[in-house]
Design an enzyme around this catalytic site. Structure first.
Site, PDB file in Angstrom:
ATOM      1  N   SER A  25      17.212   7.228  27.692  1.00 16.73           N
ATOM      2  CA  SER A  25      17.027   6.565  28.984  1.00 16.73           C
ATOM      3  C   SER A  25      16.907   7.634  30.056  1.00 16.73           C
ATOM      4  O   SER A  25      17.318   8.784  29.861  1.00 16.73           O
ATOM      5  CB  SER A  25      18.232   5.664  29.284  1.00 16.73           C
ATOM      6  OG  SER A  25      18.227   5.222  30.623  1.00 16.73           O
ATOM      7  N   TYR A  33      27.496   4.086  30.718  1.00 18.02           N
ATOM      8  CA  TYR A  33      26.201   4.014  30.030  1.00 18.02           C
ATOM      9  C   TYR A  33      25.522   5.381  30.013  1.00 18.02           C
ATOM     10  O   TYR A  33      25.026   5.836  28.970  1.00 18.02           O
ATOM     11  CB  TYR A  33      25.315   2.983  30.727  1.00 18.02           C
ATOM     12  CG  TYR A  33      23.936   2.856  30.133  1.00 18.02           C
ATOM     13  CD1 TYR A  33      23.756   2.323  28.861  1.00 18.02           C
ATOM     14  CD2 TYR A  33      22.813   3.272  30.847  1.00 18.02           C
ATOM     15  CE1 TYR A  33      22.484   2.209  28.310  1.00 18.02           C
ATOM     16  CE2 TYR A  33      21.540   3.160  30.309  1.00 18.02           C
ATOM     17  CZ  TYR A  33      21.382   2.627  29.045  1.00 18.02           C
ATOM     18  OH  TYR A  33      20.121   2.518  28.503  1.00 18.02           O
TER      19      TYR A  33
END
EC number: 1.-.-.-
Length: 269
Positions: free
Chosen positions: A146, A159
């Site tokens: 990501s 995250y």
């Protein structure tokens, strides 16, 4: 030049097999459809039995797997090895979820759950399946990272930490496998419209973490990732990293050019 998904061996055609996790929707499903079009035998990993059945009905080989459960990962690995006769070409570790909220609201158990699904499960699965790849002298291991594996922002620390870990792990694995014929690549999407947000856990419902407006304006569909995934699996020289969306490219450039305090101000909004 590209690899073909089938090889002719002793007069027979052997279809190359790849396992994709998080296959029920979004990036996983779109990638599964594309790799199937390219001639691969796609083993579609899903967390829910209903999704496994749906994958079977779509022409994939459904595999039940919950990356948050070591027992489930072991069972799935055994199934994949049996289904491929110990000859697996590729793994696309795509499954994951986001634990969002200020770090002060995230317990150790919640942090462990975030790492279990996004990192530990992928490590366990890959190590279990490597013996089905190494003897064949070729293969692909592709990870969905990501833009949050490159930066961190308020409310997304857990995250981002799991994705930072995945980036470092992938770099080490790539170098460790450099003489094996197995290539390791990272897909680094920015904001993508998927059902990922359905799997976001908010630790403070009264103060939800939302996508900043600038990111929302540059959000793309999951099909934006598919070209990168295809290249990672079929190119003879896959890239180490595949940035996806303008947001990811901008972050990569700004991190190199701007002082840390300036980046902090930008990311804090």
């Amino acid at each position: 030049m590209t690899h073909k998904a089938t090889e002719i061996l002793t007069g027979k055609v052997m279809q190359k097999s790849v396992l994709i996790t998080g296959c029920s929707s979004g990036i996983g499903l779109e990638s599964a459809l594309e790799l199937k079009r390219q001639g691969f035998h796609v083993l579609a990993g899903c967390r829910k039995p209903d999704d496994v059945e749906r994958m079977n009905s779509m022409g994939f080989t459904g595999v039940l797997i919950d990356l948050d459960s070591p027992e489930s990962v072991d069972r799935a690995a055994d199934e994949v090895i049996a289904l491929t006769d110990n000859c697996l070409y590729g793994i696309f570790n795509n499954a994951g979820f986001g634990m969002y909220g200020p770090l002060s609201t995230i317990s150790r158990a919640q942090m462990e759950q975030q790492f279990s699904a996004n990192f530990f499960g992928a490590h366990q699965l890959t190590m279990r399946l490597l013996p089905a790849m190494l003897p064949h002298g070729e293969g692909r291991i592709v990870m969905t990272s990501s833009v949050m594996g490159l930066i961190s922002t308020p409310g997304r620390g857990a995250y981002a930490a799991s994705k930072y870990a995945l980036e470092a792990w992938s770099d080490a694995l790539r170098m460790e496998l450099r003489h094996s014929g197995i290539k390791v690549s990272l897909i680094e999407p920015g904001p993508i419209r998927t059902r990922f947000t359905d799997n976001v856990n908010q630790t403070q419902s009264d103060k939800p973490v939302e996508n900043p407006g600038i990111a929302a304006r540059f959000t793309l569909g999951p099909e934006a990732v598919v070209d990168k995934v295809r290249h990672a699996f079929i190119s003879e020289k896959p890239k180490m990293r595949y940035p996806v969306t303008l947001v990811t490219w901008a972050v990569m450039v700004l991190k190199r050019l701007l002082p840390g305090r300036v980046m902090d101000k930008i990311l804090q909004g």
